[in-house]
Design an enzyme around this catalytic site. Structure first.
Site, PDB file in Angstrom:
ATOM      1  N   ARG A   1      30.948  36.097  45.707  1.00  0.00           N
ATOM      2  CA  ARG A   1      32.003  36.455  46.663  1.00  0.00           C
ATOM      3  C   ARG A   1      33.025  35.342  46.864  1.00  0.00           C
ATOM      4  O   ARG A   1      33.534  35.146  47.962  1.00  0.00           O
ATOM      5  CB  ARG A   1      31.401  36.836  48.030  1.00  0.00           C
ATOM      6  CG  ARG A   1      30.561  38.090  48.000  1.00  0.00           C
ATOM      7  CD  ARG A   1      31.421  39.312  48.242  1.00  0.00           C
ATOM      8  NE  ARG A   1      30.637  40.522  48.036  1.00  0.00           N
ATOM      9  CZ  ARG A   1      30.050  41.207  49.027  1.00  0.00           C
ATOM     10  NH1 ARG A   1      30.188  40.810  50.255  1.00  0.00           N
ATOM     11  NH2 ARG A   1      29.358  42.268  48.753  1.00  0.00           N
TER      12      ARG A   1
ATOM     13  N   ARG B   1      37.729  37.900  51.265  1.00  0.00           N
ATOM     14  CA  ARG B   1      38.370  37.710  52.566  1.00  0.00           C
ATOM     15  C   ARG B   1      38.439  36.291  53.079  1.00  0.00           C
ATOM     16  O   ARG B   1      39.172  36.017  54.022  1.00  0.00           O
ATOM     17  CB  ARG B   1      37.687  38.610  53.602  1.00  0.00           C
ATOM     18  CG  ARG B   1      38.147  40.052  53.474  1.00  0.00           C
ATOM     19  CD  ARG B   1      37.433  40.932  54.448  1.00  0.00           C
ATOM     20  NE  ARG B   1      36.002  40.878  54.181  1.00  0.00           N
ATOM     21  CZ  ARG B   1      35.077  41.337  55.021  1.00  0.00           C
ATOM     22  NH1 ARG B   1      35.433  41.851  56.170  1.00  0.00           N
ATOM     23  NH2 ARG B   1      33.808  41.268  54.692  1.00  0.00           N
TER      24      ARG B   1
ATOM     25  N   ARG C   1      46.034  42.072  49.255  1.00  0.00           N
ATOM     26  CA  ARG C   1      45.341  43.338  49.502  1.00  0.00           C
ATOM     27  C   ARG C   1      46.023  44.202  50.569  1.00  0.00           C
ATOM     28  O   ARG C   1      45.722  45.406  50.677  1.00  0.00           O
ATOM     29  CB  ARG C   1      43.899  43.049  49.975  1.00  0.00           C
ATOM     30  CG  ARG C   1      42.841  42.950  48.905  1.00  0.00           C
ATOM     31  CD  ARG C   1      42.396  44.317  48.393  1.00  0.00           C
ATOM     32  NE  ARG C   1      42.293  45.304  49.449  1.00  0.00           N
ATOM     33  CZ  ARG C   1      41.290  45.433  50.294  1.00  0.00           C
ATOM     34  NH1 ARG C   1      40.260  44.644  50.184  1.00  0.00           N
ATOM     35  NH2 ARG C   1      41.298  46.344  51.245  1.00  0.00           N
TER      36      ARG C   1
ATOM     37  N   ASP D   1      33.571  45.975  42.322  1.00  0.00           N
ATOM     38  CA  ASP D   1      32.455  46.186  43.241  1.00  0.00           C
ATOM     39  C   ASP D   1      31.392  46.997  42.518  1.00  0.00           C
ATOM     40  O   ASP D   1      31.698  47.710  41.552  1.00  0.00           O
ATOM     41  CB  ASP D   1      32.898  46.919  44.511  1.00  0.00           C
ATOM     42  CG  ASP D   1      31.811  46.835  45.584  1.00  0.00           C
ATOM     43  OD1 ASP D   1      31.751  45.809  46.289  1.00  0.00           O
ATOM     44  OD2 ASP D   1      30.996  47.765  45.680  1.00  0.00           O
TER      45      ASP D   1
ATOM     46  N   TYR E   1      22.709  52.822  48.008  1.00  0.00           N
ATOM     47  CA  TYR E   1      23.930  53.300  48.678  1.00  0.00           C
ATOM     48  C   TYR E   1      24.097  54.810  48.488  1.00  0.00           C
ATOM     49  O   TYR E   1      24.522  55.517  49.408  1.00  0.00           O
ATOM     50  CB  TYR E   1      25.174  52.573  48.154  1.00  0.00           C
ATOM     51  CG  TYR E   1      25.243  51.134  48.611  1.00  0.00           C
ATOM     52  CD1 TYR E   1      25.638  50.812  49.906  1.00  0.00           C
ATOM     53  CD2 TYR E   1      24.889  50.101  47.760  1.00  0.00           C
ATOM     54  CE1 TYR E   1      25.670  49.500  50.333  1.00  0.00           C
ATOM     55  CE2 TYR E   1      24.923  48.779  48.177  1.00  0.00           C
ATOM     56  CZ  TYR E   1      25.311  48.481  49.465  1.00  0.00           C
ATOM     57  OH  TYR E   1      25.348  47.186  49.904  1.00  0.00           O
TER      58      TYR E   1
END
Ligand code: 1CP
Length: 348
Positions: free
Chosen positions: A26, A30, A39, A75, A153
């Site tokens: 990561r 962010r 983004r 992702d 998921y």
């Protein structure tokens, strides 16, 4: 590129004179203001499927922090979207699936992964080609989600703490679970292969949530599907890294799924990991992300300890024990990379 010291570490062929190699899970995302700016106004999954954006976001942390590899910006659910299932990534939440898969009819309705799927991966190939051109001699690591983590998921419908429905499905309807896991293995395996054929120099299979399984369940219901995913790139000359969170009890079993390098989280010291794995297994890890929020002294002490514990492995790529938290001060990461790169002689 073949000589990048990060790739030598991943192959277990460390150059004793080289400085440590480091990248961060990561590292894009962010924590970087340039990421947030780019983004703005584009959904997460749309940005992954726009080659110009995916390439630029992948390169941002390499430019800023001087890490030794890019991790492809994408992702684990991008291939799910490419295959045509309804999935989105909600800010601050993670992947959310429109129709969670729970019944036999749901599994029967899974799309066949044929030419449409391969064609749908073209933006991924294009993004990888652009990224590799931009990165020059810095290697790009491609990745995919492992069958258990991606399926969790799809079955739960979104992020989950203990993956109860998924773990119940594999016990209750093992044949349905096997069909779902085999489908994800093909989905992720082809996603990995597309990245390598377009220029990625190594791959990482993320089984982030596999730690919620016991070893018996892993061996019976998961290992063969992770092996099937990794087999999609086994004929290509790239190191295969495999990583799970809280998965110390599964380390040899995960390695036996066809990994050539084991990623280790911060809960297990690297010297202990070496005792659990076949001799000669290169390692990746495992600075506790908590030290990104401590005084510098504690952070550098942790970095030194991780280097010392990894020195006995034939190759060691420094990483965090899990991903960069979004609230991390980017300067802390830049300084940590510089500190690690200055440690060359200490290990030789
Ligand atoms: O630098 C990089 O690593 C960027 C590429 C990347 C990778 C390798 C992203 C972008 N996601 C991933 C893998 C990923 N996605 C994993 C495996 C790695 C890990 O354990 O961290 C997992 C479990 C996911 C699923 C996911 N996607 C989550 C976790 C949710 C949960 O269950 O707790 C989240 C929050 C996302 C969204 C996401 N993916 C990536 C980014 C930058 C983001 C945040 C999106 C945003 O900007 O809002």
């Amino acid at each position: 590129m073949a000589d990048a010291s990060l790739l030598r570490e991943l192959r277990g062929d460390r150059d004793p004179a080289a400085a440590p190699s480091v990248w961060f899970m990561r590292q894009a995302g962010r924590s970087l203001p340039e990421y947030r700016a780019l983004r703005e106004g584009t959904t997460m999954l749309d940005s992954c499927l726009r080659p110009d954006m995916a390439a630029e976001i992948t390169v941002q942390p390499v430019r800023r922090h001087r890490v030794d590899a890019g991790i492809f910006f994408s992702d684990i659910v991008v291939p799910v979207r490419v295959a045509g299932l309804g999935v989105e990534i909600r800010s601050g939440v993670g992947p959310v699936v429109e129709h969670p898969l729970r019944t036999e009819a749901d599994i029967d309705a899974l799309p066949v992964l044929g030419d449409d799927y391969e064609a749908g991966l073209e933006p991924i190939r294009e993004a990888v080609r652009r990224t590799v051109a931009e990165l020059g001699t810095t290697p790009l690591i491609g990745f995919a989600g492992a069958p258990f983590t991606v399926a969790s998921y799809l079955v739960e419908g979104g992020p989950s703490r203990d993956h109860l429905r998924t773990r119940a499905l594999m016990r209750d309807r093992p044949e349905l679970w096997a069909r779902l896991a085999a489908w994800v293995a093909e989905l992720s395996g082809r996603f990995l292969r597309a990245q390598v054929l377009a220029g990625a120099s190594a791959v990482q299979l993320f089984d982030s949530w596999v730690g919620s399984l016991g070893a018996a369940q892993y061996l019976e219901h998961v290992q063969q599907h992770s092996a099937a995913a990794l087999a999609h790139v086994a004929d290509l000359p790239v190191p295969r890294i495999h990583f799970g969170v809280g998965a110390a009890h599964l380390l040899p079993e995960m390695h036996a799924a066809g990994a050539t390098v084991m990623g280790v989280d911060h809960r297990l010291p690297l010297d202990r990991a070496l005792e659990l794995l076949p001799a000669g297994t290169p390692l990746q890890g495992n600075i506790d992300p908590a030290v990104l929020f401590t005084a510098e002294e504690a952070r550098f002490a942790e970095a030194r300890a991780v280097l010392a514990a990894g020195a006995a492995a034939p190759g060691h790529v420094v990483n965090l024990g899990h991903g960069v938290p979004p609230e991390t001060d980017p300067q802390v990461l830049t300084d940590l990379v510089a500190f690690l790169h200055a440690q060359g002689g200490a290990r030789a």
